[in-house]
Write a protein that holds these residues in place. Sequence first.
Motif, PDB file in Angstrom:
ATOM      1  N   GLU A 193       0.849  -1.176   0.000  1.00 32.48           N
ATOM      2  CA  GLU A 193       0.000   0.000   0.000  1.00 32.48           C
ATOM      3  C   GLU A 193       0.887   1.229   0.000  1.00 32.48           C
ATOM      4  O   GLU A 193       1.880   1.272   0.733  1.00 32.48           O
ATOM      5  CB  GLU A 193      -0.784   0.025   1.312  1.00 32.48           C
ATOM      6  N   GLY A 194       0.558   2.218  -0.779  1.00 27.82           N
ATOM      7  CA  GLY A 194       1.421   3.398  -0.736  1.00 27.82           C
ATOM      8  C   GLY A 194       0.795   4.598  -1.417  1.00 27.82           C
ATOM      9  O   GLY A 194      -0.341   4.563  -1.882  1.00 27.82           O
ATOM     10  N   THR A 195       1.600   5.652  -1.493  1.00 32.24           N
ATOM     11  CA  THR A 195       1.159   6.907  -2.103  1.00 32.24           C
ATOM     12  C   THR A 195       2.012   7.167  -3.334  1.00 32.24           C
ATOM     13  O   THR A 195       3.215   6.870  -3.345  1.00 32.24           O
ATOM     14  CB  THR A 195       1.352   8.068  -1.108  1.00 32.24           C
ATOM     15  N   GLY A 230      -7.177   6.864  -0.402  1.00 31.51           N
ATOM     16  CA  GLY A 230      -7.013   6.102   0.840  1.00 31.51           C
ATOM     17  C   GLY A 230      -8.306   5.557   1.408  1.00 31.51           C
ATOM     18  O   GLY A 230      -8.453   5.450   2.612  1.00 31.51           O
ATOM     19  N   ASP A 289      -2.149  10.351  -4.899  1.00 30.47           N
ATOM     20  CA  ASP A 289      -3.152   9.290  -4.793  1.00 30.47           C
ATOM     21  C   ASP A 289      -2.607   8.124  -3.976  1.00 30.47           C
ATOM     22  O   ASP A 289      -1.418   7.836  -4.002  1.00 30.47           O
ATOM     23  CB  ASP A 289      -3.514   8.770  -6.188  1.00 30.47           C
ATOM     24  N   ARG A 290      -3.523   7.447  -3.320  1.00 31.81           N
ATOM     25  CA  ARG A 290      -3.120   6.225  -2.622  1.00 31.81           C
ATOM     26  C   ARG A 290      -3.420   5.026  -3.527  1.00 31.81           C
ATOM     27  O   ARG A 290      -4.339   5.072  -4.342  1.00 31.81           O
ATOM     28  CB  ARG A 290      -3.886   6.063  -1.304  1.00 31.81           C
ATOM     29  N   LEU A 333       5.562   4.563  -6.641  1.00 28.92           N
ATOM     30  CA  LEU A 333       4.695   4.314  -5.491  1.00 28.92           C
ATOM     31  C   LEU A 333       5.583   4.259  -4.253  1.00 28.92           C
ATOM     32  O   LEU A 333       6.568   3.524  -4.213  1.00 28.92           O
ATOM     33  CB  LEU A 333       3.945   2.996  -5.674  1.00 28.92           C
ATOM     34  N   THR A 387      -7.397   1.977  -5.907  1.00 28.95           N
ATOM     35  CA  THR A 387      -6.773   3.295  -5.973  1.00 28.95           C
ATOM     36  C   THR A 387      -7.738   4.303  -5.400  1.00 28.95           C
ATOM     37  O   THR A 387      -8.907   4.000  -5.155  1.00 28.95           O
ATOM     38  CB  THR A 387      -6.483   3.704  -7.440  1.00 28.95           C
ATOM     39  N   ALA A 433       5.659   3.050  -0.706  1.00 29.44           N
ATOM     40  CA  ALA A 433       4.997   2.231   0.307  1.00 29.44           C
ATOM     41  C   ALA A 433       5.866   2.206   1.555  1.00 29.44           C
ATOM     42  O   ALA A 433       6.818   1.433   1.624  1.00 29.44           O
ATOM     43  CB  ALA A 433       4.766   0.823  -0.235  1.00 29.44           C
ATOM     44  N   ASP A 434       5.554   3.039   2.500  1.00 29.09           N
ATOM     45  CA  ASP A 434       6.305   3.128   3.753  1.00 29.09           C
ATOM     46  C   ASP A 434       7.813   3.223   3.504  1.00 29.09           C
ATOM     47  O   ASP A 434       8.605   2.489   4.100  1.00 29.09           O
ATOM     48  CB  ASP A 434       6.025   1.913   4.655  1.00 29.09           C
ATOM     49  N   THR A 486      -9.986  -0.593   1.411  1.00 30.99           N
ATOM     50  CA  THR A 486      -9.110  -1.393   0.562  1.00 30.99           C
ATOM     51  C   THR A 486      -9.575  -2.831   0.475  1.00 30.99           C
ATOM     52  O   THR A 486      -8.809  -3.722   0.188  1.00 30.99           O
ATOM     53  CB  THR A 486      -7.666  -1.342   1.095  1.00 30.99           C
TER      54      THR A 486
END
Lengths: 270, 371
Positions: free
Chosen positions: B249-251, B364, B275-276, B257, B361, B259-260, B367
């Motif tokens: 999961e990420g932005t 956020g 966008d997430r 992307l 997408t 992801a953390d 999901t």
Amino acid sequence: MAERRRRFGYDRAVGLLGGAFATAVFLFLIAPLVVLVVSSFNRDASMAFPPSGLSLRWYAEVLGSPDWQVSFRLSGVLVLLVVPTTVVIGTLAAYGLAQGSFPGRRLLQGLALSPLMVPEIITALGLLYYFHGVGLINTVTGLWLAHSLVALPFVVRAVMVSAAQLDPALERAATSLGAGRVRVFFTVTLPLLRPGIIAGAILAAVTSLGEVAVTALVAGANTTTVPLRIFSAVQYQLDPSMAAVSTLLMAASVVVMVIADRFARISEAL
Amino acid sequence: MIELPEEGAGHVEIEGLVAGYEGARVLDLEGLSIRKGEFLSILGPSGCGKTTLLNCVAGFVQPTAGRIVIDGTDVTDRPPYRRGLGMVFQNYALFPHMTVAGNVAYGLRIRRLGRAERDERVREALRLVGLEGYADRRPRQLSGGQQQRVALARALAIRPAVLLLDEPLSNLDAKLRGEMRVELRAIQRRIGTTMVFVTHDQEEALALSDRVAVMNGGRIEQLGTPDEVYRRPATRFVAQFIGAANVLEGTVADGRLDADGILFDPGPLPLRPGDRAVVAIRPERIRLSTHDQGTDGQGVAGTVGYRAFAGDAWHVEVRLANGRTLTVQVADTGANSADPPGAGSAVVAHWDPADVIVLDTGAGGDTGAGG
């Protein structure tokens, strides 16, 4: 190596000792029956063991006596009444108790088996008072009901063992193939309960054949079963005719069991 | 009333089906349409409601709401013995007191078929499952696989509109399971009976089915061909349940992307910065390389947590810098190939951006169901 041999010797000794002990217990259990059967062939009118000679006179005496004939007939009629009664009621009860789910199931289960847990003399006293009230003392009907009451828990117990092992998927399979409830019960459930039903029937027959405590209180002069006549006869005269009667009674029980066992095995193997 | 069915559709129609025990809602299905002659698998973990769904169709569970229509007839209130469906159970459920032929003939006897026709149908059913010579045996004299074939023959002998199969292969050992799978599919192709197959084994569902319904929490998460549910899982749950995908999961930032803290190319995503996104990558799509092999700056760095040999492939777990783990499957390419890096090695995991599966997408939002 030596350790192992010692260990082996020890196991062997334990095994032999256990075998000897088991034999002793078995002999102790079988001895009264052996003495009884052997005494029934005694030539003299004494219960001395071992007997002085062999004869069948006591069998002739018992089978020729009108009193004993009535008793044998009565005991036979009672078995023929009690076994179907208890098997039908007991099977339905056991099936419902084992497979059903309804409030109070456990309570009912306890109730159905309770005569097993209450001393027989208490049941007998209850029946005595009750039968006096409704006039069933000294009747075949009274004995039929009394014996059924005493034998029923044995049947319930035996059938419940089979019913508990019943796989619900089998009944579902039969249902999915188009069988309604009644048909499923007769073509699938009942055949699967058969071992328990046969065991229950044997227990009911043997119980009815040997019942004394309850019978003594609800029977009368016209309804003396075989065990009851033995019981009263030995109080006045102790001769080998009692042994002959007992041997006959025992033979009847064994025949019932052998037939039932053979019947069950044969149909299982088919 | 149902509308006129489309070509090959609407054989079994399930609408708004709700079922539960003691207040707990086990099944809450919007709708499911089973086509005539198809092999539909209902796949899901234990407790997802798949067996309850099957039992509702069979009539063993009475739904609290909804309708089940088979061939245009509403059967919701019909008892199971009047639905004309066949059923095969996990534990075979053969009648032990009858012969094989007696078992197969059971449903035919109820239908009061003449003796000659009954015998013919029994022979035919046993031939179909390859057990012609076993008619006089007792079920307990047969192996598990043979017993399940008898159960299949028994259910098919009544020529059911739909055959329901409740995890029929689960009690067999792995080798037999594989064989029975092939055979079951061949039989279905030959006779064309609609089959609804409940299983928790994703491999079984993918290999056997025309379509797979993936269930979770009493709902259908996705309904599609095996190809669709594997290549284009609709939800995070489907991605993780079938093929155990890695979900990240990420932005979106700078066309990548995030992801953390892990940056990677998400492929041709229609995404704007900020966008997430939730994406999945299949374990077998990830390649591993060590630093000294050169990595052209692409990929994600991590350390091997453990590796295990599984015969046809290696399972490698890679710990990433942000504490997440990636499951990687490295195919065993032969005796001369090198083993994948061992535990503790620093590696770089990379993949083709085209292999990234986009699950969700947006800004956020939800999901999907967690896995």
